[in-house]
Scaffold this motif. Structure first.
Motif, short mmCIF file in Angstrom:
data_model
loop_
_atom_site.label_atom_id
_atom_site.label_comp_id
_atom_site.label_asym_id
_atom_site.label_seq_id
_atom_site.Cartn_x
_atom_site.Cartn_y
_atom_site.Cartn_z
N LEU A 1 0.83 -1.20 0.00
CA LEU A 1 0.00 0.00 0.00
C LEU A 1 0.87 1.25 0.00
O LEU A 1 0.55 2.23 -0.66
CB LEU A 1 -0.93 -0.02 1.20
CG LEU A 1 -2.12 -0.98 1.08
CD1 LEU A 1 -2.88 -1.05 2.38
CD2 LEU A 1 -3.02 -0.57 -0.07
N ASN B 1 -13.09 3.57 0.81
CA ASN B 1 -12.02 3.81 1.79
C ASN B 1 -11.27 5.08 1.36
O ASN B 1 -10.49 5.05 0.42
CB ASN B 1 -11.08 2.61 1.85
CG ASN B 1 -10.03 2.76 2.93
OD1 ASN B 1 -9.76 3.85 3.42
ND2 ASN B 1 -9.42 1.64 3.30
N SER C 1 -9.14 6.80 3.17
CA SER C 1 -7.99 7.10 4.03
C SER C 1 -6.76 7.52 3.23
O SER C 1 -5.87 8.16 3.75
CB SER C 1 -7.67 5.91 4.93
OG SER C 1 -7.20 4.84 4.15
N PHE D 1 -15.35 -1.37 -0.63
CA PHE D 1 -15.66 -2.65 0.03
C PHE D 1 -17.12 -2.63 0.48
O PHE D 1 -17.73 -1.57 0.62
CB PHE D 1 -14.74 -2.88 1.23
CG PHE D 1 -14.79 -1.79 2.28
CD1 PHE D 1 -15.55 -1.93 3.43
CD2 PHE D 1 -14.08 -0.61 2.13
CE1 PHE D 1 -15.61 -0.93 4.39
CE2 PHE D 1 -14.11 0.40 3.08
CZ PHE D 1 -14.88 0.24 4.22
#
Ligand SMILES: *[C@@H]1O[C@H](CO)[C@@H](O)[C@H](O)[C@H]1NC(C)=O
Length: 277
Positions: free
Chosen positions: A2, A190, A192, A204
């Motif tokens: 990531l 997501n 973030s 998700f």
């Protein structure tokens, strides 16, 4: 992994933000991989499916806060031979997607189910009233269907096989996967990675509603908008990863500087009685 993606996309974002097409230059069209923004004072105008050009006038496009719309030919017909289509990005006349457009929820199928139809999926092979299939319409994921990576459970969202396609409802800006027993899962984004400059965001399915942004249909194309998260194309998604690829929100332009390991996709709803390949 990531972290590596984060560094990569940060670099890509830096380059992307500076790339502008010159006066009278090309700024879009099918197959175009150059800049999609024009210099200040010039506007990217759709000429035809294959060519968009910077024309004088209009608002400056040096910011990324504009939200071009994606033109995708309708694919909600029952045709099973429709070719994948590549959308063309144009500057919108209004910057907000319609949030009032609601797909048909009870239209009967217009043709008999084809052979080789779905046999599984959280709610079975037949689309129940009020539900929709949602699927990618570009190669290499043409007619891969939105679903949980672990069918019918809270897990990452993937472009999966038609036989396990999820039944979907769009409710109050949420993409809601319908499960047996009245249970549901919500498509979450997501976000973030935004703070560190990510240009694409994983999605998700979760038991709780998506806290950030709004999903909507523009025509039959799925869009996502969120305050404070600019997008160059609100209908741009990415399919990333090998095998069954994950569903990502693309914050960059469609088909421009596509991240390694990803393919550009748009997502359309389909209300045929059965999911078809
Ligand atoms: C969101 O992505 C970050 C990494 O970017 C990860 O650490 C985190 O667990 C993810 N959150 C959810 C809810 O999946």
């Amino acid at each position: 992994m990531l972290a590596q993606i984060g560094v990569l996309v940060a670099v890509v974002a830096g380059v992307s933000a500076q790339a502008t097409a010159p006066a009278w230059g090309q700024c879009g069209g099918v197959g175009w991989t150059g800049p999609t923004l024009c210099i200040p004072g010039w506007t990217c105008v759709l000429s035809n499916y294959w060519y968009s050009q910077c024309l004088q006038g209009g608002p400056s496009t040096t910011t990324t806060s504009s939200t071009p719309v994606t033109i995708t030919p309708s694919s909600k017909s029952s045709s099973t031979t429709a070719k994948p289509t590549t959308p063309t990005t144009i500057k919108p006349t209004t910057t907000k997607p319609s949030t009032t457009s609601v797909p048909p929820t009870s239209a009967p199928p217009t043709s008999a189910p084809p052979t080789g139809t779905a046999s599984a999926g959280p709610l079975g092979p037949t689309l129940l009233p009020g539900n929709l299939w949602v699927r990618a319409v570009e190669a290499p994921n043409f007619h891969k269907y939105l679903q949980s990576s672990v069918s019918g459970t809270a897990s990452s969202a993937v472009f999966g096989d038609y036989t396990t396609a999820a039944q979907i409802q769009l409710v109050n800006g949420q993409v809601v996967q319908q499960l047996s027993g009245g249970k549901v899962l919500y498509l979450n984004v997501n976000t973030s990675g935004v703070a560190s400059g990510a240009t694409y965001l994983p999605t998700f399915f979760a038991a709780t509603p998506n806290p950030t942004g709004t999903f909507a249909f523009q025509g039959d194309g799925l869009t996502w908008t969120a305050t404070g998260i600019p997008r160059q194309n609100i209908g741009a998604f990415l399919a990333c990863g090998t095998g069954v690829p994950g569903v990502y929100i693309n914050l960059g332009a469609y088909a421009y500087m596509t991240p390694a390991g990803c393919a550009d996709e748009t997502l359309n709803y389909y209300n045929g009685a059965t999911a078809v390949p």
